[in-house]
Design a protein around this motif. Structure first.
Motif, PDB file in Angstrom:
ATOM      1  N   ASN A  64       0.824  -1.220   0.000  1.00 36.65           N
ATOM      2  CA  ASN A  64       0.000   0.000   0.000  1.00 36.65           C
ATOM      3  C   ASN A  64       0.857   1.269   0.000  1.00 36.65           C
ATOM      4  N   ASN A  65       2.047   1.199   0.591  1.00 39.93           N
ATOM      5  CA  ASN A  65       2.951   2.348   0.602  1.00 39.93           C
ATOM      6  C   ASN A  65       3.690   2.521  -0.724  1.00 39.93           C
ATOM      7  N   TRP A  66       3.872   1.445  -1.446  1.00 38.93           N
ATOM      8  CA  TRP A  66       4.716   1.462  -2.643  1.00 38.93           C
ATOM      9  C   TRP A  66       3.981   1.804  -3.932  1.00 38.93           C
ATOM     10  N   PHE A  67       2.713   1.370  -4.048  1.00 38.22           N
ATOM     11  CA  PHE A  67       2.028   1.404  -5.336  1.00 38.22           C
ATOM     12  C   PHE A  67       0.699   2.131  -5.241  1.00 38.22           C
ATOM     13  N   PRO A  68       0.249   2.728  -6.361  1.00 36.89           N
ATOM     14  CA  PRO A  68      -1.076   3.349  -6.372  1.00 36.89           C
ATOM     15  C   PRO A  68      -2.160   2.283  -6.277  1.00 36.89           C
ATOM     16  N   ARG A  69      -3.309   2.700  -5.805  1.00 38.42           N
ATOM     17  CA  ARG A  69      -4.384   1.738  -5.542  1.00 38.42           C
ATOM     18  C   ARG A  69      -4.780   0.963  -6.793  1.00 38.42           C
ATOM     19  N   TYR A  70      -4.782   1.603  -7.952  1.00 36.87           N
ATOM     20  CA  TYR A  70      -5.250   0.906  -9.157  1.00 36.87           C
ATOM     21  C   TYR A  70      -4.346  -0.279  -9.496  1.00 36.87           C
ATOM     22  N   MET A  71      -3.062  -0.184  -9.184  1.00 36.65           N
ATOM     23  CA  MET A  71      -2.157  -1.298  -9.464  1.00 36.65           C
ATOM     24  C   MET A  71      -2.412  -2.462  -8.519  1.00 36.65           C
ATOM     25  N   LEU A  72      -2.892  -2.173  -7.325  1.00 35.43           N
ATOM     26  CA  LEU A  72      -3.149  -3.223  -6.344  1.00 35.43           C
ATOM     27  C   LEU A  72      -4.521  -3.857  -6.543  1.00 35.43           C
ATOM     28  N   GLU A  73      -5.469  -3.108  -7.074  1.00 31.11           N
ATOM     29  CA  GLU A  73      -6.824  -3.632  -7.244  1.00 31.11           C
ATOM     30  C   GLU A  73      -6.936  -4.531  -8.465  1.00 31.11           C
ATOM     31  N   GLU A  74      -6.126  -4.311  -9.475  1.00 32.90           N
ATOM     32  CA  GLU A  74      -6.158  -5.134 -10.676  1.00 32.90           C
ATOM     33  C   GLU A  74      -5.312  -6.380 -10.461  1.00 32.90           C
ATOM     34  N   GLU A  75      -5.520  -7.372 -11.333  1.00 31.85           N
ATOM     35  CA  GLU A  75      -4.645  -8.545 -11.348  1.00 31.85           C
ATOM     36  C   GLU A  75      -3.367  -8.142 -12.077  1.00 31.85           C
ATOM     37  N   ASN A  76      -2.475  -7.520 -11.335  1.00 33.18           N
ATOM     38  CA  ASN A  76      -1.303  -6.916 -11.951  1.00 33.18           C
ATOM     39  C   ASN A  76      -0.082  -7.805 -11.726  1.00 33.18           C
ATOM     40  N   GLN A 100       5.523  12.471  -6.621  1.00 33.30           N
ATOM     41  CA  GLN A 100       4.512  13.475  -6.291  1.00 33.30           C
ATOM     42  C   GLN A 100       3.500  12.940  -5.279  1.00 33.30           C
ATOM     43  N   TYR A 101       3.234  11.620  -5.326  1.00 33.99           N
ATOM     44  CA  TYR A 101       2.235  11.019  -4.435  1.00 33.99           C
ATOM     45  C   TYR A 101       2.864  10.058  -3.433  1.00 33.99           C
ATOM     46  N   ASP A 102       4.140  10.227  -3.180  1.00 34.36           N
ATOM     47  CA  ASP A 102       4.862   9.373  -2.242  1.00 34.36           C
ATOM     48  C   ASP A 102       4.459   9.738  -0.819  1.00 34.36           C
ATOM     49  N   THR A 103       3.912   8.769  -0.076  1.00 37.79           N
ATOM     50  CA  THR A 103       3.512   9.015   1.308  1.00 37.79           C
ATOM     51  C   THR A 103       4.556   8.527   2.304  1.00 37.79           C
ATOM     52  N   HIS A 108       5.811   5.391  -4.447  1.00 36.76           N
ATOM     53  CA  HIS A 108       7.150   5.213  -3.874  1.00 36.76           C
ATOM     54  C   HIS A 108       8.132   4.514  -4.816  1.00 36.76           C
ATOM     55  N   LEU A 109       7.742   3.392  -5.386  1.00 35.11           N
ATOM     56  CA  LEU A 109       8.667   2.679  -6.280  1.00 35.11           C
ATOM     57  C   LEU A 109       8.520   3.241  -7.691  1.00 35.11           C
ATOM     58  N   SER A 110       9.097   4.409  -7.890  1.00 35.94           N
ATOM     59  CA  SER A 110       8.896   5.129  -9.151  1.00 35.94           C
ATOM     60  C   SER A 110       9.517   4.406 -10.333  1.00 35.94           C
ATOM     61  N   ASN A 111      10.572   3.612 -10.101  1.00 34.43           N
ATOM     62  CA  ASN A 111      11.181   2.874 -11.208  1.00 34.43           C
ATOM     63  C   ASN A 111      10.279   1.751 -11.700  1.00 34.43           C
ATOM     64  N   ILE A 112       9.286   1.360 -10.908  1.00 38.22           N
ATOM     65  CA  ILE A 112       8.322   0.344 -11.320  1.00 38.22           C
ATOM     66  C   ILE A 112       7.085   1.000 -11.916  1.00 38.22           C
ATOM     67  N   GLU A 113       6.546   1.976 -11.230  1.00 41.14           N
ATOM     68  CA  GLU A 113       5.311   2.620 -11.666  1.00 41.14           C
ATOM     69  C   GLU A 113       5.504   3.427 -12.945  1.00 41.14           C
ATOM     70  N   TYR A 114       6.638   4.104 -13.052  1.00 40.95           N
ATOM     71  CA  TYR A 114       6.945   4.905 -14.245  1.00 40.95           C
ATOM     72  C   TYR A 114       8.296   4.484 -14.803  1.00 40.95           C
ATOM     73  N   SER A 115       8.362   3.231 -15.207  1.00 37.47           N
ATOM     74  CA  SER A 115       9.635   2.615 -15.583  1.00 37.47           C
ATOM     75  C   SER A 115      10.345   3.369 -16.712  1.00 37.47           C
ATOM     76  N   ASN A 116       9.633   3.692 -17.774  1.00 34.98           N
ATOM     77  CA  ASN A 116      10.265   4.359 -18.924  1.00 34.98           C
ATOM     78  C   ASN A 116      10.718   5.763 -18.584  1.00 34.98           C
ATOM     79  N   ASP A 117       9.882   6.512 -17.873  1.00 37.14           N
ATOM     80  CA  ASP A 117      10.266   7.872 -17.495  1.00 37.14           C
ATOM     81  C   ASP A 117      11.481   7.849 -16.567  1.00 37.14           C
ATOM     82  N   PHE A 118      11.457   6.932 -15.619  1.00 38.46           N
ATOM     83  CA  PHE A 118      12.575   6.800 -14.695  1.00 38.46           C
ATOM     84  C   PHE A 118      13.856   6.476 -15.461  1.00 38.46           C
TER      85      PHE A 118
END
Length: 265
Positions: free
Chosen positions: A156-168, A215-218, A244-254
């Motif tokens: 919950n600290n690392w990823f946005p809710r939509y990534m956790l709610e889907e079968e990701n 920007q949304y790192d808690t 928090h894990l920006s290299n995962i959530e925004y891999s290409n931008d990172f």
């Protein structure tokens, strides 16, 4: 763990590491977040290894590395990196650390800047007090019957809710790592964060430094990234719309930010 090599630290523990990329390229060290392994960088390795000899490692207490009993220190985590470089006959590297890896990067910039060329500090902080919250977490993880509650907290600290709610499928390796992590390794690194305050000392870092914030790192708030960038002379700050894990959530931008910074003249 056949993809890992090992060296023994000065205090007698084995640390796991691996290289990717040609031996004739500049070395880039990647240092991972607490409660992850060197595999958190898998998505960037193919591209980074075209330009660098990439050196990743499992921080003590994590992955295939040994799990010493008791509190760890940031000095010890920093020395682990220097001893790893010495064991591999490497004098100077670029260093990219995320979260706890960013704590280690700050320590290296302050204490061994001659071993670092360019420094990237992502989703990290120079101080994450108060100490009492870390004492509570240490007690909690050591007394828990399993790692399920800790796993939920971290995800919950690392990823946005939509990534956790889907079968990701991106999330599942992190969940598996958390569920099988040894509590003592996590508690030892909690103590590192508890005992660290580099808010003033990072002003001594002379290396060219890129600070990447979420920007949304808690966990390591945007204000923490802003403070680091304001304190390290000449550093550059960029913000991603990440948790928090920006290299995962925004891999290409990172990846593009890292390459632009490391390859620029």
């Amino acid at each position: 763990m056949q993809d890992r090599s090992f060296f023994t630290t000065g205090d007698g523990y084995r640390i796991a590491y691996r290289f990717d990329g040609s031996a004739n390229k500049p070395v880039l060290v990647l240092s991972n977040s607490i409660a992850t392994t060197l595999n958190m960088w898998d998505g960037q390795i193919q591209d980074l290894s075209q330009h660098f000899r990439v050196l990743r490692y499992d921080m003590r207490g994590h992955g295939a590395s040994d799990v010493p009993v008791g509190a760890y220190s940031l000095d010890r985590l920093g020395r682990d990196v220097i001893e790893m470089l010495d064991a591999s006959d490497i004098d100077r590297v670029h260093f990219c650390g995320l979260s706890l890896g960013g704590f280690v990067g700050q320590w290296l910039g302050v204490h061994t800047p001659e071993r670092i060329d360019r420094l990237i500090l992502s989703n990290t902080s120079s101080y994450l007090g108060p100490a009492e919250q870390w004492d509570r977490l240490i007690i909690s993880v050591l007394q828990a019957k399993d790692m399920s509650a800790t796993t939920t907290m971290f995800l919950n600290n690392w990823f946005p809710r939509y990534m956790l709610e889907e079968e990701n499928p991106t999330i599942e390796p992190f969940r598996a790592t958390l569920l099988t992590m040894q509590p003592q390794g996590l508690a030892g690194c909690y103590a590192v964060v508890r005992d660290t305050d580099m808010r003033r000392t990072i002003a001594l870092i002379p290396n060219p430094t890129l600070v990447i914030g979420g920007q949304y790192d808690t966990v390591t708030l945007p204000s923490h990234s802003e403070l680091i960038a304001a304190t390290i002379p000449g550093s550059k700050l960029v913000m991603l719309p990440a948790v928090h894990l920006s290299n995962i959530e925004y891999s290409n931008d990172f990846l593009n930010m890292v390459l632009d910074f490391l390859l620029s003249e």
